[in-house]
Design an enzyme around this catalytic site. Structure first.
Site, short mmCIF file in Angstrom:
data_model
loop_
_atom_site.label_atom_id
_atom_site.label_comp_id
_atom_site.label_asym_id
_atom_site.label_seq_id
_atom_site.Cartn_x
_atom_site.Cartn_y
_atom_site.Cartn_z
N GLY A 31 35.73 -32.93 11.68
CA GLY A 31 35.93 -31.54 12.06
C GLY A 31 35.32 -31.28 13.43
N ALA A 36 30.12 -29.22 19.09
CA ALA A 36 30.25 -30.67 18.89
C ALA A 36 31.44 -31.02 18.01
CB ALA A 36 28.96 -31.21 18.25
N VAL A 38 32.57 -33.62 14.97
CA VAL A 38 31.87 -34.31 13.89
C VAL A 38 32.71 -35.47 13.37
CG1 VAL A 38 30.73 -34.03 11.65
CG2 VAL A 38 30.85 -32.09 13.25
N LYS A 53 27.58 -36.31 15.31
CA LYS A 53 28.03 -35.12 16.03
C LYS A 53 28.00 -35.45 17.52
CE LYS A 53 27.05 -31.15 14.13
NZ LYS A 53 26.37 -29.93 13.66
N ASP A 147 20.41 -20.54 12.43
CA ASP A 147 21.84 -20.39 12.10
C ASP A 147 22.08 -20.59 10.61
OD1 ASP A 147 24.46 -19.78 12.78
OD2 ASP A 147 25.00 -21.86 13.20
#
Length: 289
Positions: A31, A36, A38, A53, A147
């Protein structure tokens, strides 16, 4: 890991599947997010699967950002806990900057809710206890995640919960020299940010408590299709403007969320964590006050 799609206007990065970055052979792309790409990878020396990443090319051209990327990854790598996705390595190869971390086979909390509906009270409590344990460990070491959201709460196939994406993590200990994010620069996901984070003010672990409480409250009222009962657009707009978004009173949940019952005699008190600002003291968000 948060595998949210990149912004619509941003071109996709080239697929690096098959490339070798240091000790890591990239097997397939899993993804991509705002910062970044992945990949599922094999760590050749240990013959194990990891997640890698790779910093996006536009960010890799910013020397200040690269420095922060590397130093904050190194700080996060010091976090060793059963409920934290472990960072194994941070490095650079052929012009690509990467972080290698534990590969978690499972789904994130938002994906789980989209498939199964909101968790029952006991399961929600089990999930949140493990997230709290992870954040407590980070706080002890002076690290703020910045986050916390359902997408960064991973549920493994064996029932473990792991907090992912400490890539935004920031050290708060004075003199450590790892904080390269200046006051006034806002990073994170607006819908879950604490008021002080939205305003670009200095953060401490209480900001993560706010985001954690907010994520838990929203998880409790998510519908099976992943759409919230509350109105996220208005909340996000308010927070993006730097104003603390309105929340129901502590413990209050919409009547359309009967699955979060009063069973065991105690409703979820997630609202308490978003009701107070840091100026009111740590106890205002931990329940100690």
């Amino acid at each position: 890991m948060d595998e949210s799609p990149a912004p619509m206007h941003e071109p996709l990065e080239p697929d690096l599947t098959g490339r070798q970055l240091g000790d890591f052979r990239l097997l397939r792309r899993l993804g991509h997010g705002a910062m970044a790409e992945v990949y599922l990878a094999e760590q050749c020396s240990l013959k194990r699967q990891v997640a890698v990443k790779v910093l996006k090319s536009r960010l890799a051209q910013d020397a200040t950002y690269v420095k922060r990327f590397e130093r904050e990854a190194q700080a996060a790598a010091a976090l060793v806990h059963a409920n934290i996705v472990q960072i194994y390595d941070v490095g650079q190869a052929d012009g690509f900057y990467y972080i290698a971390q534990e590969y978690v086979q499972g789904v994130n909390l938002r994906q789980w809710i989209a498939r199964n509906g909101p968790p029952e009270f006991r399961l929600a409590l089990l999930i949140m206890r493990q997230v709290a344990a992870a954040l407590a460990k980070a706080g002890e070491q002076g690290i703020v995640h910045r986050d916390i959201k359902p997408e960064n709460i991973m549920l493994t196939r064996t029932g473990e919960v792991k907090v992912a994406d400490f890539g935004l993590a920031r050290m708060i200990r004075p003199g450590e020299g790892t904080d390269l994010t200046q006051v006034g620069v806002t990073l994170g996901t607006p819908l879950y940010m604490s008021p002080e984070q939205v305003e670009g003010k200095p953060l401490d672990p209480r900001s993560d408590i706010y985001s954690f409480s907010d994520a838990g409250w929203r998880a409790a009222v998510f519908r099976r299709d992943g759409v919230e009962h509350c109105a996220p657009a208005s909340a996000e707009a308010a927070r993006a403007a730097g104003v603390a978004s309105a929340r129901p009173a502590a413990g209050a949940l919409p009547h359309r969320a009967p699955h979060v019952g009063q069973g065991a005699g105690a409703p979820l008190q997630f609202g308490a964590g978003v009701a107070a600002g840091p100026a009111q003291g740590a106890g205002s968000r931990t329940g100690a006050g």
